[in-house]
Design an enzyme around this catalytic site. Sequence first.
Site, mmCIF file in Angstrom:
data_model
loop_
_atom_site.group_PDB
_atom_site.id
_atom_site.type_symbol
_atom_site.label_atom_id
_atom_site.label_comp_id
_atom_site.label_asym_id
_atom_site.label_seq_id
_atom_site.Cartn_x
_atom_site.Cartn_y
_atom_site.Cartn_z
ATOM 1 N N ASP A 9 0.827 -1.209 0.000
ATOM 2 C CA ASP A 9 0.000 0.000 0.000
ATOM 3 C C ASP A 9 0.857 1.252 0.000
ATOM 4 O O ASP A 9 2.019 1.226 0.405
ATOM 5 C CB ASP A 9 -0.862 0.021 1.262
ATOM 6 C CG ASP A 9 -2.240 -0.530 1.003
ATOM 7 O OD1 ASP A 9 -2.533 -0.892 -0.144
ATOM 8 O OD2 ASP A 9 -3.026 -0.591 1.972
ATOM 9 N N MET B 113 -8.865 9.975 7.895
ATOM 10 C CA MET B 113 -9.304 10.497 6.591
ATOM 11 C C MET B 113 -10.283 11.662 6.761
ATOM 12 O O MET B 113 -11.282 11.754 6.045
ATOM 13 C CB MET B 113 -9.972 9.376 5.771
ATOM 14 C CG MET B 113 -9.029 8.240 5.449
ATOM 15 S SD MET B 113 -9.846 6.790 4.750
ATOM 16 C CE MET B 113 -10.308 5.893 6.221
ATOM 17 N N LYS C 43 -1.203 4.977 -4.714
ATOM 18 C CA LYS C 43 -1.263 6.085 -5.680
ATOM 19 C C LYS C 43 0.096 6.727 -5.885
ATOM 20 O O LYS C 43 0.192 7.860 -6.336
ATOM 21 C CB LYS C 43 -2.247 7.146 -5.184
ATOM 22 C CG LYS C 43 -3.660 6.652 -5.173
ATOM 23 C CD LYS C 43 -4.588 7.679 -4.560
ATOM 24 C CE LYS C 43 -5.896 7.019 -4.163
ATOM 25 N NZ LYS C 43 -6.407 7.443 -2.876
HETATM 26 N N1 SAH Z 1 -5.213 0.842 8.295
HETATM 27 C C1 SAH Z 1 -4.670 2.158 8.577
HETATM 28 C C2 SAH Z 1 -5.633 3.262 8.168
HETATM 29 C C3 SAH Z 1 -5.903 3.319 6.681
HETATM 30 S S1 SAH Z 1 -6.929 4.641 6.248
HETATM 31 C C4 SAH Z 1 -4.315 2.246 10.056
HETATM 32 O O1 SAH Z 1 -4.664 1.368 10.837
HETATM 33 O O2 SAH Z 1 -3.624 3.196 10.427
HETATM 34 C C5 SAH Z 1 -5.738 5.894 5.828
HETATM 35 C C6 SAH Z 1 -5.786 6.999 6.845
HETATM 36 O O3 SAH Z 1 -5.055 6.620 8.010
HETATM 37 C C7 SAH Z 1 -5.142 8.292 6.398
HETATM 38 O O4 SAH Z 1 -5.993 9.066 5.591
HETATM 39 C C8 SAH Z 1 -4.897 8.956 7.735
HETATM 40 O O5 SAH Z 1 -6.079 9.479 8.289
HETATM 41 C C9 SAH Z 1 -4.475 7.771 8.575
HETATM 42 N N2 SAH Z 1 -3.015 7.590 8.605
HETATM 43 C C10 SAH Z 1 -2.312 6.552 8.157
HETATM 44 N N3 SAH Z 1 -0.990 6.700 8.429
HETATM 45 C C11 SAH Z 1 -0.885 7.879 9.071
HETATM 46 C C12 SAH Z 1 0.209 8.607 9.630
HETATM 47 N N4 SAH Z 1 1.460 8.137 9.594
HETATM 48 N N5 SAH Z 1 -0.045 9.786 10.237
HETATM 49 C C13 SAH Z 1 -1.295 10.276 10.310
HETATM 50 N N6 SAH Z 1 -2.361 9.645 9.797
HETATM 51 C C14 SAH Z 1 -2.159 8.461 9.191
#
Ligand code: SAH
Length: 263
Positions: free
Chosen positions: A44, A183, A66
């Site tokens: 991803d 998000m 992306k």
């Molecule tokens: N499965 C992931 C979430 C996927 S959805 C998890 O458990 O973290 C993607 C969203 O996760 C992003 O839009 C953001 O809101 C958040 N996200 C993922 N990595 C991040 C990071 N390092 N810092 C801040 N937000 C993050």
Amino acid sequence: MTSRHSPLTTSGRCTLVGAGPGDPELLTLKAIKAIQAATLLLVDDLVSDEIVAYARADARIVHVGKRGGCKSTPQEFIEKLMIMAVREGENVVRLKGGDPFIFGRGGEEVEHLRAANIDVQVINGITAGLAAVTSLGVPLTHRQHAHGVVFVTGHAKPGDQGTDWRALADTAHKAKLTLVIYMGVSGAGRIQNELLTGLPASTPVAVIQNATLATQRHITTTLGQLTDAISASGMASPSIIVVGDVVSGVAAAQELPAQFRAA
Ligand code: SAH
């Protein structure tokens, strides 16, 4: 209980692996072992290169996000690819940011693989919402300030109404819950307006971008000022928005000498 289908007799297998929020040191040992054993990795967007570097030199690595301005690979294609590869005997690892089962469509992937009679293992990762708040040195729950925490998405599936922010605001206020919004930055205006129906404008809010990475930054504000603060600071995706009284401890935590702060 016996399942209707018995798993295929093939050496191929599939594991959904949580890559954590970014910092490779937050990977679990199980995740590293799975990455090292993979023959095919489907990676991803939010998974950093240092984590992919644990893969075997001869493993095939496919980036399905992306990156580089390309459109992300359609979900159905990713799932088909996983199923085909397992049937060909590959050890497939699907590397997902954070935890595979917190947003990011891990649940759907598992359902589709199981429907294709493929056994899937899932390895937890530290979810971004948890790491983001910890990186500010404050907890998600607190006996005085927060009796629980809600992980909630700010991004609805097309055609879906999405989160009922008004109901959530009311409950969060009455039950003293911390809201951890994934998000949420692009829809922050609507989220702010609807949360204000049930939460005071003075409710502390933090926005944390790129949590646990060298590029991490954050702002603290209030619910009433949220969108103005986001515009003024230019905070963008990927970010976590945290709403609740636990955020009021951020200032004090940041004043601590570095050795006393969360790593
Ligand atoms: N499965 C992931 C979430 C996927 S959805 C998890 O458990 O973290 C993607 C969203 O996760 C992003 O839009 C953001 O809101 C958040 N996200 C993922 N990595 C991040 C990071 N390092 N810092 C801040 N937000 C993050």
